[in-house]
Scaffold this active site. Structure first.
Site, short mmCIF file in Angstrom:
data_model
loop_
_atom_site.label_atom_id
_atom_site.label_comp_id
_atom_site.label_asym_id
_atom_site.label_seq_id
_atom_site.Cartn_x
_atom_site.Cartn_y
_atom_site.Cartn_z
N ASP A 118 18.72 42.35 24.05
CA ASP A 118 19.94 41.44 23.70
C ASP A 118 19.57 41.69 22.49
O ASP A 118 19.51 41.89 21.50
CB ASP A 118 19.87 39.83 23.64
CG ASP A 118 21.03 39.62 22.40
OD1 ASP A 118 21.95 39.73 22.72
OD2 ASP A 118 21.09 38.56 22.36
N GLU A 119 20.31 43.16 22.24
CA GLU A 119 20.63 44.01 21.07
C GLU A 119 19.36 44.71 20.50
O GLU A 119 19.04 44.38 19.36
CB GLU A 119 21.46 43.10 19.33
CG GLU A 119 22.37 42.88 20.41
CD GLU A 119 23.63 42.54 19.06
OE1 GLU A 119 22.81 41.56 18.66
OE2 GLU A 119 25.20 43.01 18.60
N PRO A 120 18.29 45.26 21.43
CA PRO A 120 17.25 45.37 20.83
C PRO A 120 17.41 46.31 19.53
O PRO A 120 15.91 46.07 19.21
CB PRO A 120 16.65 45.91 22.25
CG PRO A 120 17.81 46.55 22.51
CD PRO A 120 18.89 45.39 22.99
N ASN A 201 28.23 46.51 20.81
CA ASN A 201 29.24 45.26 20.28
C ASN A 201 29.67 45.68 19.03
O ASN A 201 29.10 46.82 18.50
CB ASN A 201 27.76 44.57 19.95
CG ASN A 201 26.57 43.84 21.17
OD1 ASN A 201 27.64 43.74 22.38
ND2 ASN A 201 26.24 43.00 21.12
#
Ligand SMILES: *[C@@H]1O[C@H](CO)[C@@H](O)[C@H](O)[C@H]1NC(C)=O
Ligand SMILES: *[C@@H]1O[C@H](CO)[C@@H](O)[C@H](O)[C@H]1NC(C)=O
Ligand SMILES: *[C@@H]1O[C@H](CO)[C@@H](O)[C@H](O)[C@H]1NC(C)=O
Ligand SMILES: *[C@@H]1O[C@H](CO)[C@@H](O)[C@H](O)[C@H]1NC(C)=O
Ligand SMILES: *[C@@H]1O[C@H](CO)[C@@H](O)[C@H](O)[C@H]1NC(C)=O
Ligand SMILES: *[C@@H]1O[C@H](CO)[C@@H](O)[C@H](O)[C@H]1NC(C)=O
Ligand SMILES: *[C@@H]1O[C@H](CO)[C@@H](O)[C@H](O)[C@H]1NC(C)=O
Ligand SMILES: *[C@@H]1O[C@H](CO)[C@@H](O)[C@H](O)[C@H]1NC(C)=O
Ligand SMILES: *[C@@H]1O[C@H](CO)[C@@H](O)[C@H](O)[C@H]1NC(C)=O
Ligand SMILES: *[C@@H]1O[C@H](CO)[C@@H](O)[C@H](O)[C@H]1NC(C)=O
Length: 480
Positions: A118-120, A201
């Site tokens: 998740d959005e690393p 995103n």
């Protein structure tokens, strides 16, 4: 060309031509809430509103079960905390696929994407996940191939809004952040090889919030906003500006043709100045109009992202507020499934439908007892806010105008509701009092929570988030 490669070629051609035509709008469904709506109700809500795609942040069994047979396109998430294990082990990836994917697949359950991490690459995480992201994606892909699912499910890596930038603010100077540009090349090679889109995103709200050089009108798609000119190209809104900054970054990295999915985009409605329902409404309408007009952006005219996922379905009162108090208020719907504003989500259906027959706790609230000496109440409120959600009390938010001791009551009530209205959770050194009169004023809503029939376990990175928000809440509420 052998028959086999010819078939492969045909398959690719069909996939490409169909993805370029398909244009759909989905929504992010997170469950970081103390009292989330039961998943079956959520799926009902999605269907009532003709929402055909959802993106999840994990693979909660109750959520996946509720989506079984729904015909809703699903993205399941692998938390960042699992990347390390998956990088070094195809066995681990095979068990993940078995436990978290295969068992939920059926004719009418469409799991379309697995989001690895998740959005690393979020800048605030530092470099802790860089070494594992691509390796984890490769393991998952290998496990999908072994399970004969690789042609059905794509592996993607959600990229945060801060992974690319342009110092001058001009899209033609866009590039990936220099600390991730090597890793990003591996990511892009992987996505190209597997013909998966680039999940990104984009956050006009955060661009506006963090960068005073962007005007509110520009972020909100207002036609009257001053355009930003980049030589002969003219940018009319923040989304186009960010999108083309990404296009340049991809081009510079050698991947100008990547298909793009906007995996999170939205506007919060509370917890910061300009995070309001009316701004969110203007933003979302502007976004949907822009997407549906198919006019594209100056660098990709007449082409649009193949999918966009609004951020997010509901407000979530346990989300980390590291980035700001607005983090708990991104919902298109309130925590209890009531539309905050109207948008034309499904073309033609002019109104959003609210969640049906929602089960609330009793109509009871906890407030400060004004008949007592309440000079000490502030300390109790501060303590309550450590676990309760007091984000609506912050400057510019819906309950900021409550004067003392109204804001103390707000904190008491939030704590009381989060503890399922247990009598002993409205004590506060004897200063709390239970009432059946709704203390809500104007836009400031004193919530009654939902009956808890669905609980979310917090593990891994969520726990860390908890600690961070704990500390931050104390800092924020020093002023109480
Ligand atoms: C990640 O996995 C690869 C093999 O796929 C391995 O070569 C590499 O050392 C691993 N990285 C770390 C940091 O464990
Ligand atoms: C399935 O996913 C959950 C988290 O989303 C994780 O805790 C669990 O370990 C996964 N199962 C396997 C076998 O990896
Ligand atoms: C700020 O915006 C103006 C135009 O609106 C632009 O000329 C300038 O380069 C921008 N500065 C930065 C640092 O982005
Ligand atoms: C990555 O960033 C560094 C530092 O800004 C730069 O020198 C290098 O050329 C970049 N590499 C790529 C492939 O963009
Ligand atoms: C920006 O471009 C538009 C359209 O090309 C033009 O009308 C406008 O004058 C330009 N603005 C600036 C500040 O250069
Ligand atoms: C954002 O909100 C603040 C506080 O309400 C207000 O002063 C400011 O004018 C707003 N910003 C814009 C650009 O409207
Ligand atoms: C209320 O309590 C405070 C602190 O304990 C004390 O200083 C104050 O005199 C009390 N007020 C009244 C009206 O009793
Ligand atoms: C307020 O708190 C102080 C210190 O905890 C305590 O001594 C005092 O009795 C309290 N006053 C009231 C009115 O509760
Ligand atoms: C709070 O009060 C100020 C000043 O009275 C007013 O301008 C503002 O609109 C109020 N905000 C809300 C959210 O009611
Ligand atoms: C609560 O209200 C008092 C008095 O208006 C104010 O001093 C305090 O800052 C408020 N606290 C919050 C968190 O809004």
């Amino acid at each position: 060309m052998g028959l086999h490669s010819l078939m492969a070629y045909t398959f690719i051609a069909i996939t490409l031509s169909s993805t370029s035509r398909v244009q759909s709008i989905g929504i992010n469904w997170g469950t970081t809430a103390s009292h989330p709506l039961p998943p079956s109700k959520v799926v009902e809500l999605l269907k009532l509103n003709k929402i055909t795609k959802v993106k999840l942040f994990d693979s909660n069994p109750q959520v996946l079960e509720s989506l079984t047979g729904s015909n809703i396109g699903v993205t399941v998430g692998i938390p960042n905390s699992m990347l390390h294990t998956l990088n070094s082990s195809i066995k681990a990836a095979e068990s993940w696929i078995h436990d978290n994917l295969t068992r939920y697949l059926s004719d009418r359950t469409r799991i379309e994407y697995i989001a690895v991490g998740d959005e690393p690459f979020l800048q605030s995480y530092g470099s802790q996940f860089y070494p594992f992201v691509v390796g984890a994606a490769i393991s998952i892909e290998a496990a999908l191939i072994r399970a004969k699912l690789a042609n059905k499910v794509k592996v993607v890596i959600p990229c945060s809004f801060d992974a690319f930038q342009s110092e001058s603010g001009l899209p033609s100077k866009g590039h990936f952040r220099s600390d991730i540009n090597k890793t990003m090349i591996s990511v892009l090679k992987f996505l190209t090889k597997t013909q998966s889109p680039f999940f990104v995103n984009i956050s006009p709200f955060l661009s506006y919030y963090q960068n005073k050089n962007i005007s509110l009108d520009f972020a909100l798609f207002k036609p009257t906003a001053h355009p930003r000119n980049d030589s002969h190209r003219s940018y009319k809104n923040s989304l186009e500006l960010s999108y083309d900054t990404l296009i340049t970054a991809l081009t510079v990295a050698g991947f100008p043709q990547m298909d793009i999915v906007i995996s999170q985009i939205g506007w919060p409605t509370d917890g910061a100045p300009n995070a309001t329902v009316s701004n969110a409404e203007v933003f979302t309408k502007g976004l949907l109009d822009h997407f549906r007009s198919k006019k594209g952006t100056p660098l990709r005219p007449r082409a649009t992202p193949i999918e966009i996922y609004l951020y997010t379905l509901f407000d979530e009162d346990q989300r980390s507020i590291t980035a700001g108090n607005f983090e708990r208020h991104w919902g298109l719907f309130t925590f209890d499934g009531q539309a905050k504003y109207q948008v034309d989500f499904d073309q033609g259906a002019k109104r959003l439908v609210n969640a049906q027959s929602v089960d609330y706790l009793a109509s009871k609230w906890c407030v400060v007892n004004n008949n007592l000496n309440i000079s000490n109440a502030t300390a109790h409120a501060t303590e309550a806010c450590i676990s309760a959600d007091c984000t609506a009390l912050s400057p510019g938010s819906s309950c900021f105008n409550l004067s003392w001791p109204g804001n103390v009551s707000y904190a008491f009530n939030s704590y009381y509701q989060q503890h399922d209205q247990r009598a002993d959770s409205c004590d506060f050194g004897g200063l709390g009092m239970i009432t059946t009169v709704d203390p809500s004023v104007g836009n400031c809503r004193f919530n009654v929570e939902l009956k808890a029939s669905f609980s979310v376990s917090f593990h891994g990175s969520n726990f860390h988030h908890h600690l961070v928000s704990f500390v931050l809440t104390i800092l924020v509420l020093q002023r109480l």
